[in-house]
Design a protein around this motif. Structure first.
Motif, PDB file in Angstrom:
ATOM      1  N   LYS A 241       0.903  -1.341   0.109  1.00 61.00           N
ATOM      2  CA  LYS A 241       0.150  -0.007   0.010  1.00 61.00           C
ATOM      3  C   LYS A 241       1.045   1.234   0.048  1.00 61.00           C
ATOM      4  N   THR A 242       2.096   1.233   0.487  1.00 61.34           N
ATOM      5  CA  THR A 242       2.808   2.246   0.659  1.00 61.34           C
ATOM      6  C   THR A 242       3.478   2.743  -0.836  1.00 61.34           C
TER       7      THR A 242
ATOM      8  N   ILE B 203       4.737   7.329  10.074  1.00 62.27           N
ATOM      9  CA  ILE B 203       5.830   6.455  10.760  1.00 62.27           C
ATOM     10  C   ILE B 203       5.125   4.950  10.607  1.00 62.27           C
ATOM     11  N   GLN B 204       3.888   4.897  10.736  1.00 61.18           N
ATOM     12  CA  GLN B 204       3.181   3.540  10.799  1.00 61.18           C
ATOM     13  C   GLN B 204       3.638   2.770   9.381  1.00 61.18           C
ATOM     14  N   LEU B 205       3.137   3.748   8.426  1.00 64.35           N
ATOM     15  CA  LEU B 205       3.339   3.103   7.082  1.00 64.35           C
ATOM     16  C   LEU B 205       5.057   2.634   6.943  1.00 64.35           C
ATOM     17  N   VAL B 206       5.789   3.419   7.423  1.00 65.13           N
ATOM     18  CA  VAL B 206       7.130   3.093   7.476  1.00 65.13           C
ATOM     19  C   VAL B 206       7.333   1.750   7.893  1.00 65.13           C
ATOM     20  N   LYS B 207       6.832   1.470   9.002  1.00 66.60           N
ATOM     21  CA  LYS B 207       6.843   0.234   9.878  1.00 66.60           C
ATOM     22  C   LYS B 207       6.404  -0.834   8.951  1.00 66.60           C
ATOM     23  N   ASP B 208       5.263  -0.694   8.527  1.00 68.31           N
ATOM     24  CA  ASP B 208       4.472  -1.651   7.720  1.00 68.31           C
ATOM     25  C   ASP B 208       5.255  -1.917   6.446  1.00 68.31           C
ATOM     26  N   GLU B 209       6.024  -0.882   5.786  1.00 63.32           N
ATOM     27  CA  GLU B 209       6.809  -1.334   4.692  1.00 63.32           C
ATOM     28  C   GLU B 209       8.037  -2.141   4.975  1.00 63.32           C
TER      29      GLU B 209
ATOM     30  N   LEU C   6      14.400 -11.388  11.423  1.00 65.41           N
ATOM     31  CA  LEU C   6      14.790  -9.870  11.841  1.00 65.41           C
ATOM     32  C   LEU C   6      13.595  -8.983  12.287  1.00 65.41           C
ATOM     33  N   THR C   7      12.601  -9.445  12.122  1.00 67.77           N
ATOM     34  CA  THR C   7      11.248  -8.464  12.436  1.00 67.77           C
ATOM     35  C   THR C   7      11.174  -8.268  13.854  1.00 67.77           C
TER      36      THR C   7
ATOM     37  N   PHE D 103      13.496   2.532  15.080  1.00 65.99           N
ATOM     38  CA  PHE D 103      13.051   3.342  13.975  1.00 65.99           C
ATOM     39  C   PHE D 103      13.498   4.783  14.155  1.00 65.99           C
ATOM     40  N   ILE D 104      14.566   4.951  14.780  1.00 65.12           N
ATOM     41  CA  ILE D 104      15.204   6.306  14.995  1.00 65.12           C
ATOM     42  C   ILE D 104      15.384   7.071  13.790  1.00 65.12           C
ATOM     43  N   ARG D 105      16.112   6.372  12.923  1.00 61.85           N
ATOM     44  CA  ARG D 105      16.602   6.955  11.515  1.00 61.85           C
ATOM     45  C   ARG D 105      15.338   7.100  10.788  1.00 61.85           C
ATOM     46  N   ALA D 106      14.367   6.273  10.597  1.00 64.05           N
ATOM     47  CA  ALA D 106      13.381   6.699   9.997  1.00 64.05           C
ATOM     48  C   ALA D 106      12.502   7.597  10.551  1.00 64.05           C
ATOM     49  N   MET D 107      12.492   7.819  11.654  1.00 69.24           N
ATOM     50  CA  MET D 107      11.737   8.948  12.321  1.00 69.24           C
ATOM     51  C   MET D 107      12.336  10.248  11.934  1.00 69.24           C
TER      52      MET D 107
END
Length: 325
Positions: free
Chosen positions: A4-5, A20-26, A45-46, A52-56
């Motif tokens: 979906k992303t 942020i949620q979409l990144v985690k889902d991706e 690895l999940t 997710f500090i870098r993604a944030m």
């Protein structure tokens, strides 16, 4: 790789929390739908995919005046998070680590060769995700391969200097500027590329990411001396055993008479290292360095052309890096 992303409407309004949620889902989707031959390893690895500090950081920096995020920032954030995960997989092989964020490492469970190949696969996946952006040419300034190279060279520089008791403060800061700070710099820079006012603030965001990355590593150096294994969710008091010389120890080696000679000739125990670091104020010295980078970061944040809520978010991530939040 479809989800979906990747199908978000370019005009869709995406809030920070949703992004942020979409990144985690991706990221979860990438790890759980890898080719069958590697899927069991990537799914493992999940369980240890971090905070997710870098993604944030990407998403925070990409946030516009209206509070919305460009959809492509989600792909970049996911790519950087996958890249970071790849470096952790490789780190665990190098360090022979058996625990990462409270979970058994990939190399411990499946072996070093498998872990190395999985790490390589994740690197390729991160690059593929970056180039999958429809208008990838608009973000060529990011130069993801260049940042990946900086991370690798930083790791190699650290490895070359393992057990180097003459390592200087300058040399050490140079190592972590690649090993850790480069990926934070990439995260902040990548997010800022999505802003309309990027010409004015782009370098400020990039510099801010670099400073926060340095803070993150220097604070982590202190944790190796202060936290227990259960608190850190990874092995602690293990840097020296792996040959890694960090800033608190560099300070002790320089300032405690006879300590360096003893370390060279006879070797030193962990207890002797802890005592030397305590006696010379190695942790205080490292925290002073952290404070300097923190002050520089705060100055940059106040200079950014951004609304107060966004600045507060950036300060929050800065304080998390320094373990002040």
């Amino acid at each position: 790789m479809t989800n979906k992303t990747l199908n978000l409407n370019k005009n869709e309004c995406i809030t920070y929390d949703k992004a942020i949620q979409l990144v985690k889902d991706e990221v979860d989707n990438i790890l759980s739908t890898s080719p069958l031959i590697i899927r069991g390893y990537t799914k493992h690895l999940t369980n240890s995919r971090g905070k997710f500090i870098r993604a944030m950081s990407v998403i925070m920096c990409a946030e516009k005046e209206d509070g919305n995020i460009h959809p492509d920032a989600i792909k970049i954030a996911a790519a950087i998070e996958i890249l970071h995960l790849a470096t952790l997989v490789h780190d665990d092989v190098i360090d022979n680590a058996d625990l990462r964020r409270g979970e058994i490492t990939l190399q411990k469970k499946y072996g070093k060769r498998t872990a190395v190949i999985c790490g390589d696969y994740l690197l390729c996946t991160a690059l593929r995700l970056t180039t999958s952006i429809e208008n990838a040419g608009d973000y060529l300034k990011l130069n993801m391969p260049d940042y990946m190279g900086k991370v690798c060279l930083g790791e190699l520089n650290q490895h070359i200097n393992n057990t180097n008791l003459n390592l200087s403060v300058y040399q050490y800061l140079k190592i972590i500027s690649g090993k850790t700070a480069a990926l934070f710099e990439a995260s902040f820079y990548a997010g800022a590329l999505f802003l309309e006012n990027q010409k004015t603030d782009l370098n400020k965001y990039r510099q801010l990411g670099f400073y926060i990355g340095m803070i993150f590593q220097l604070t982590d150096d202190c944790i190796d001396f202060e936290n227990t294994r259960d608190e850190a969710l990874k092995p602690v008091q293990s840097d020296y055993e792996q040959g890694v010389i960090t800033l608190p120890l560099i300070h002790a080696l320089k300032n405690l008479g006879g300590f360096k000679d003893k370390a060279k000739q006879e070797g030193v125990t962990r207890e002797e290292i802890n005592e030397a670091v305590k006696k010379t104020g190695g942790l205080d010295f490292t925290r002073i360095m952290v404070q300097k980078y923190h002050n520089k970061s705060m100055k940059l944040i106040t200079q950014l052309d951004a609304h107060d809520i966004k600045k507060d978010k950036l300060i929050l991530i800065l304080n998390k890096a320094a373990r002040l939040a």
